[in-house]
Design an enzyme around this catalytic site. Structure first.
Site, PDB file in Angstrom:
ATOM      1  N   LYS A  10       0.815  -1.213   0.000  1.00 53.29           N
ATOM      2  CA  LYS A  10       0.000   0.000   0.000  1.00 53.29           C
ATOM      3  C   LYS A  10       0.857   1.276   0.000  1.00 53.29           C
ATOM      4  O   LYS A  10       2.075   1.218   0.274  1.00 53.29           O
ATOM      5  CB  LYS A  10      -0.926  -0.027   1.220  1.00 53.29           C
ATOM      6  CG  LYS A  10      -1.920  -1.189   1.194  1.00 53.29           C
ATOM      7  CD  LYS A  10      -2.934  -1.058   2.329  1.00 53.29           C
ATOM      8  CE  LYS A  10      -3.949  -2.180   2.291  1.00 53.29           C
ATOM      9  NZ  LYS A  10      -5.032  -1.976   3.297  1.00 53.29           N
ATOM     10  N   ASN A 113      -2.070   0.186   6.668  1.00 54.95           N
ATOM     11  CA  ASN A 113      -1.564  -1.078   7.216  1.00 54.95           C
ATOM     12  C   ASN A 113      -0.648  -1.855   6.261  1.00 54.95           C
ATOM     13  O   ASN A 113      -0.594  -3.078   6.297  1.00 54.95           O
ATOM     14  CB  ASN A 113      -2.718  -1.941   7.752  1.00 54.95           C
ATOM     15  CG  ASN A 113      -3.699  -2.353   6.681  1.00 54.95           C
ATOM     16  OD1 ASN A 113      -3.562  -1.924   5.539  1.00 54.95           O
ATOM     17  ND2 ASN A 113      -4.662  -3.176   7.040  1.00 54.95           N
ATOM     18  N   GLU A 127      -9.875  -9.970  -7.437  1.00 53.80           N
ATOM     19  CA  GLU A 127      -8.897  -8.893  -7.246  1.00 53.80           C
ATOM     20  C   GLU A 127      -7.735  -9.006  -8.232  1.00 53.80           C
ATOM     21  O   GLU A 127      -7.270  -7.999  -8.778  1.00 53.80           O
ATOM     22  CB  GLU A 127      -8.401  -8.911  -5.805  1.00 53.80           C
ATOM     23  CG  GLU A 127      -9.508  -8.513  -4.819  1.00 53.80           C
ATOM     24  CD  GLU A 127      -9.163  -8.760  -3.357  1.00 53.80           C
ATOM     25  OE1 GLU A 127     -10.029  -8.483  -2.509  1.00 53.80           O
ATOM     26  OE2 GLU A 127      -8.039  -9.222  -3.056  1.00 53.80           O
TER      27      GLU A 127
HETATM   28  P1  CMP Z   1      -7.459  -4.474   3.489  1.00 50.74           P
HETATM   29  O1  CMP Z   1      -6.977  -5.846   3.781  1.00 50.74           O
HETATM   30  O2  CMP Z   1      -6.853  -3.768   2.343  1.00 50.74           O
HETATM   31  O3  CMP Z   1      -9.050  -4.517   3.254  1.00 50.74           O
HETATM   32  C1  CMP Z   1      -9.933  -3.519   3.701  1.00 50.74           C
HETATM   33  C2  CMP Z   1      -9.235  -2.399   4.370  1.00 50.74           C
HETATM   34  O4  CMP Z   1     -10.037  -1.511   5.083  1.00 50.74           O
HETATM   35  C3  CMP Z   1      -8.303  -2.960   5.410  1.00 50.74           C
HETATM   36  O5  CMP Z   1      -7.219  -3.590   4.786  1.00 50.74           O
HETATM   37  C4  CMP Z   1      -7.965  -1.735   6.238  1.00 50.74           C
HETATM   38  O6  CMP Z   1      -6.824  -1.053   5.758  1.00 50.74           O
HETATM   39  C5  CMP Z   1      -9.198  -0.879   6.017  1.00 50.74           C
HETATM   40  N1  CMP Z   1      -9.892  -0.720   7.274  1.00 50.74           N
HETATM   41  C6  CMP Z   1     -10.491  -1.665   7.997  1.00 50.74           C
HETATM   42  N2  CMP Z   1     -11.023  -1.129   9.135  1.00 50.74           N
HETATM   43  C7  CMP Z   1     -10.729   0.199   9.094  1.00 50.74           C
HETATM   44  C8  CMP Z   1     -10.982   1.284   9.967  1.00 50.74           C
HETATM   45  N3  CMP Z   1     -11.665   1.125  11.098  1.00 50.74           N
HETATM   46  N4  CMP Z   1     -10.534   2.508   9.604  1.00 50.74           N
HETATM   47  C9  CMP Z   1      -9.856   2.688   8.441  1.00 50.74           C
HETATM   48  N5  CMP Z   1      -9.581   1.673   7.580  1.00 50.74           N
HETATM   49  C10 CMP Z   1     -10.005   0.444   7.903  1.00 50.74           C
END
Ligand code: CMP
Length: 138
Positions: A10, A113, A127
């Site tokens: 990311k 993350n 995806e």
């Molecule tokens: P990802 O695995 O890319 O899939 C969905 C994404 O939503 C997840 O990683 C997080 O980065 C994001 N996400 C999930 N919960 C939250 C939250 N409470 N606030 C912001 N981003 C979130």
């Protein structure tokens, strides 16, 4: 059980200079790279990719962040790929991620993350197809 998953490094991890470190961990864990590209998605494309989350309160923040800078997208292959890759990256919230996982090492928050990993075989295919044509897979 499928043998492929989809990942993105990311914008936060790209900005922090961690592409090489993360790819090294992916290789060391036994994943083979089937497809890979360094790219940047628009807000609209991020909205489509994360459409499943469109009613969540963090959808706007998520799509803005994912379109804020370049990413590395890849299809990875290994036996039990989806589950094993999720183990390698750790919990969505890095505060809950186990020691030695990619998110424990390189992620700052639940929103920023470091990496994405597909959560099911069906989503891994959807995806991967979002980013790669058949001609881009080896
Ligand atoms: P990802 O695995 O890319 O899939 C969905 C994404 O939503 C997840 O990683 C997080 O980065 C994001 N996400 C999930 N919960 C939250 C939250 N409470 N606030 C912001 N981003 C979130």
């Amino acid at each position: 059980m499928s043998n492929r998953t989809f990942t993105m490094i990311k914008p936060d991890a790209v900005k922090a200079g961690n592409i090489g470190n993360i790819l090294q961990m992916i290789n060391a864990a036994g994943f083979k790279i089937i497809a890979m590209k360094y790219t940047k998605i628009s807000l609209d494309q991020a909205g489509k990719f994360y459409e499943v989350h469109k009613d969540r309160p963090f959808y706007g923040e998520l799509t803005e962040f994912m379109s804020s800078g370049p990413i590395v997208a890849a299809i990875l292959e290994k036996e039990n790929a989806v589950a094993d890759f999720r183990k390698l990256i750790g919990a969505t919230n890095p505060a809950q991620a186990e020691e030695g996982t990619i998110r424990k090492l390189y992620a700052a928050s639940v929103g920023e993350n470091a990496v994405h990993g597909s959560d099911s075989d069906d989503n891994a295919k959807i995806e991967g197809d979002f980013f790669f044509s058949g001609l881009e897979r080896f």
